[in-house]
Design an enzyme around this catalytic site. Structure first.
Site, PDB file in Angstrom:
ATOM      1  N   ASP A 226      -5.424  18.110 -16.163  1.00  0.00           N
ATOM      2  CA  ASP A 226      -5.759  16.745 -16.570  1.00  0.00           C
ATOM      3  C   ASP A 226      -5.275  16.579 -18.004  1.00  0.00           C
ATOM      4  OD1 ASP A 226      -7.021  14.428 -17.514  1.00  0.00           O
ATOM      5  OD2 ASP A 226      -8.704  14.661 -16.129  1.00  0.00           O
TER       6      ASP A 226
ATOM      7  N   LYS B  24      -6.436   5.357 -20.303  1.00  0.00           N
ATOM      8  CA  LYS B  24      -6.562   5.809 -21.686  1.00  0.00           C
ATOM      9  C   LYS B  24      -5.229   5.626 -22.429  1.00  0.00           C
ATOM     10  CE  LYS B  24     -10.533   6.905 -19.844  1.00  0.00           C
ATOM     11  NZ  LYS B  24     -10.855   8.219 -19.308  1.00  0.00           N
TER      12      LYS B  24
ATOM     13  N   TYR C  46     -14.603  16.532 -17.433  1.00  0.00           N
ATOM     14  CA  TYR C  46     -15.020  15.128 -17.479  1.00  0.00           C
ATOM     15  C   TYR C  46     -16.173  14.904 -16.485  1.00  0.00           C
ATOM     16  CZ  TYR C  46     -14.658  10.072 -16.901  1.00  0.00           C
ATOM     17  OH  TYR C  46     -14.934   8.735 -16.828  1.00  0.00           O
TER      18      TYR C  46
ATOM     19  N   ARG D  58       0.843  -1.210   0.000  1.00  0.00           N
ATOM     20  CA  ARG D  58       0.000   0.000   0.000  1.00  0.00           C
ATOM     21  C   ARG D  58       0.873   1.254   0.000  1.00  0.00           C
ATOM     22  NH1 ARG D  58      -1.619   1.851   4.615  1.00  0.00           N
ATOM     23  NH2 ARG D  58      -2.487  -0.087   5.434  1.00  0.00           N
TER      24      ARG D  58
HETATM   25  C1  PLP Z   1     -11.506   8.754 -18.126  1.00  0.00           C
HETATM   26  C2  PLP Z   1     -11.134  10.093 -17.620  1.00  0.00           C
HETATM   27  C3  PLP Z   1     -11.020  10.342 -16.237  1.00  0.00           C
HETATM   28  C4  PLP Z   1     -11.350   9.297 -15.198  1.00  0.00           C
HETATM   29  O1  PLP Z   1     -10.459   8.242 -15.253  1.00  0.00           O
HETATM   30  P1  PLP Z   1     -10.859   6.726 -14.809  1.00  0.00           P
HETATM   31  O2  PLP Z   1      -9.594   5.986 -15.044  1.00  0.00           O
HETATM   32  O3  PLP Z   1     -12.000   6.302 -15.670  1.00  0.00           O
HETATM   33  O4  PLP Z   1     -11.243   6.792 -13.368  1.00  0.00           O
HETATM   34  C5  PLP Z   1     -10.629  11.610 -15.835  1.00  0.00           C
HETATM   35  N1  PLP Z   1     -10.379  12.584 -16.735  1.00  0.00           N
HETATM   36  C6  PLP Z   1     -10.493  12.381 -18.062  1.00  0.00           C
HETATM   37  C7  PLP Z   1     -10.203  13.503 -18.997  1.00  0.00           C
HETATM   38  C8  PLP Z   1     -10.882  11.139 -18.548  1.00  0.00           C
HETATM   39  O5  PLP Z   1     -11.006  10.937 -19.868  1.00  0.00           O
END
Ligand code: PLP
Length: 422
Positions: free
Chosen positions: A189, A214, A116, A64
């Site tokens: 982000d 992603k 998002y 952890r």
């Molecule tokens: C998918 C996404 C998230 C969230 O991520 P998860 O891995 O699904 O929790 C946050 N910001 C953006 C821009 C995203 O495309």
């Protein structure tokens, strides 16, 4: 684009050089196994580590708080972004939740009005519980943003660019300049572009968020996140909280993410090249009304994209002419675009934001955000671009054929239970 001095950490053999992203990704953790001299770093699944005798705590004691496999990926992502370190989390949302631990009750967060959906939900509901206050601001309008700063400077501003699904861009350097003056922490982000195409820390941000689900993992087989800090102080702070709340990514997910990360550069460059061809094809097609892709000269933020990004990415949105019947025809006839959420994988995807990714927004909110029922979003994968173009061509031809035969009978709206609430 060069990386800062931390980049050398990915490449043990040539510590004096500063490396390109492709080099960092290929070399991360290579030749670091002291036991057998394994070329590739081994995966450490163990939850715990022995002490070397009484008071003999080694580098790791419990997964952890720290794990060798996770640390290789964290350092690689930090090096790619030009940061000091990165905390790997169990999802992108977990990384965002971790980020918001730097804001105390009563303090304010600015977030983009079109962020998002999951980010919006997290901020709204935790603000309701009193964790912090939040204001959603249109960050593409610098005058409105400056006014919001003048009213009350926030503790933290979250930037997200390009936006989802309409691919609007925010001027990161300009927002950072405003925020810096006000003493506000800046997080970006960077999920939609990855550090290969955009590096927010070099534009003035303090922190970078990724949904590694992603592009960074890129194979649609891991859900994960990362929080990159520019400074050691911030990295220590967020590492401490990640251990405290226990939201770190698993070793196996870390291992998969490292494997995916190796090819990030070639993947995203190829996906981007295909995306540009597809965007041009769609723009010229009579059944397509508007195409949203920053790589097109007609995109309102094309100049800004050229300035702050080193590529345009592989996400495209477009409005299909006609109505629901045309949408259904298109979706039914596509073979190489899977109807699914998420993005950034090797496989091409198509999503209908109004009923999928943005279904949690009511119709009026979608209208304000510019998300029409005819809007479709593509994530371009690694299939051969001629196959993708042929697939789109035959599916669009099927719409034309059906309308010539008078088959376009509107179908009733989907019931709410079919809608996904992400
Ligand atoms: C998918 C996404 C998230 C969230 O991520 P998860 O891995 O699904 O929790 C946050 N910001 C953006 C821009 C995203 O495309």
């Amino acid at each position: 684009m060069t990386l800062n001095a931390r980049a050398v950490h990915a490449c043990q053999n040539s510590p004096s050089q500063i490396f390109q992203p492709e080099t960092i990704a290929a070399r991360a953790g290579v030749e670091t196994d002291p036991t057998h001299g394994a070329v590739m770093p081994p995966i450490y699944l163990s939850s715990n580590y022995t002490f070397d005798g009484y008071k003999g705590k080694r580098q790791y004691d419990y997964t952890r708080s720290g794990n060798p496999t996770r640390d290789v990926v964290g350092q690689a992502i930090a090096d790619l972004e030009g940061g000091f370190g990165a905390v790997l989390t169990s999802s992108g949302m977990a990384a965002l939740d971790l980020l918001f631990h730097c804001v105390k009750p009563g303090e304010l967060i600015f977030a983009p009005h079109d962020c998002y959906g999951g980010t919006y939900r997290l901020l709204r509901h935790k603000a309701d519980l009193g964790f912090y206050r939040v204001k959603f601001v249109n960050q593409t309008d610098l005058t409105a943003l400056a006014k919001a700063f003048a009213e009350e400077a926030p503790r933290l501003i979250l930037i997200e660019t390009p936006s989802n699904p309409l691919l609007r861009l925010t001027d990161v350097a300009a927002v950072c300049a405003l925020a810096r003056q006000a003493g506000t922490l800046i997080a970006a982000d960077n999920t939609f572009l990855s550090p290969v195409l955009q590096r927010p820390l070099s534009l003035g941000a303090d922190l970078v968020i990724h949904s590694t689900t992603k592009y960074l993992n890129g194979h649609s087989d891991v859900v994960g996140g990362a929080l990159v800090s520019k400074t050691e102080e911030h990295h220590r702070f967020f590492s401490w909280w990640a251990n405290c709340i226990g939201n770190a990514g698993s070793p196996f997910d870390s291992y998969l993410t490292l494997r995916g990360l190796r090819t990030l550069g070639v993947r995203i460059r190829q996906q981007e090249a295909s995306a540009l061809s597809i965007a041009r094809f769609l723009q010229a097609h009579p059944l397509v009304e508007t195409v949203y892709y920053p790589g097109l000269e007609t995109h309102p933020n094309h100049a800004l994209a050229c300035q702050q990004q080193s590529g345009f990415g592989a996400m495209i949105s477009f409005e299909l002419a006609g109505g629901e019947a045309e949408l259904i025809q298109l979706l039914d006839h596509l073979h190489l675009f899977s109807l699914a959420e998420s993005l950034g994988g090797v496989e091409s995807l198509i999503a209908h934001p109004a009923t999928m990714t943005h279904a949690a927004m009511d119709e009026q909110a979608r209208a304000v955000a510019g998300i029409s029922n005819q809007l479709l979003r593509l994530s371009i994968g690694l299939e051969a671009v001629e196959d993708l173009l042929a697939d789109l061509t035959q599916a669009l031809d099927a719409i034309q054929a059906a309308s010539l035969q008078g088959e376009m009978t509107p179908v009733g709206a989907q019931s709410d239970s079919q809608l996904c609430a992400v």
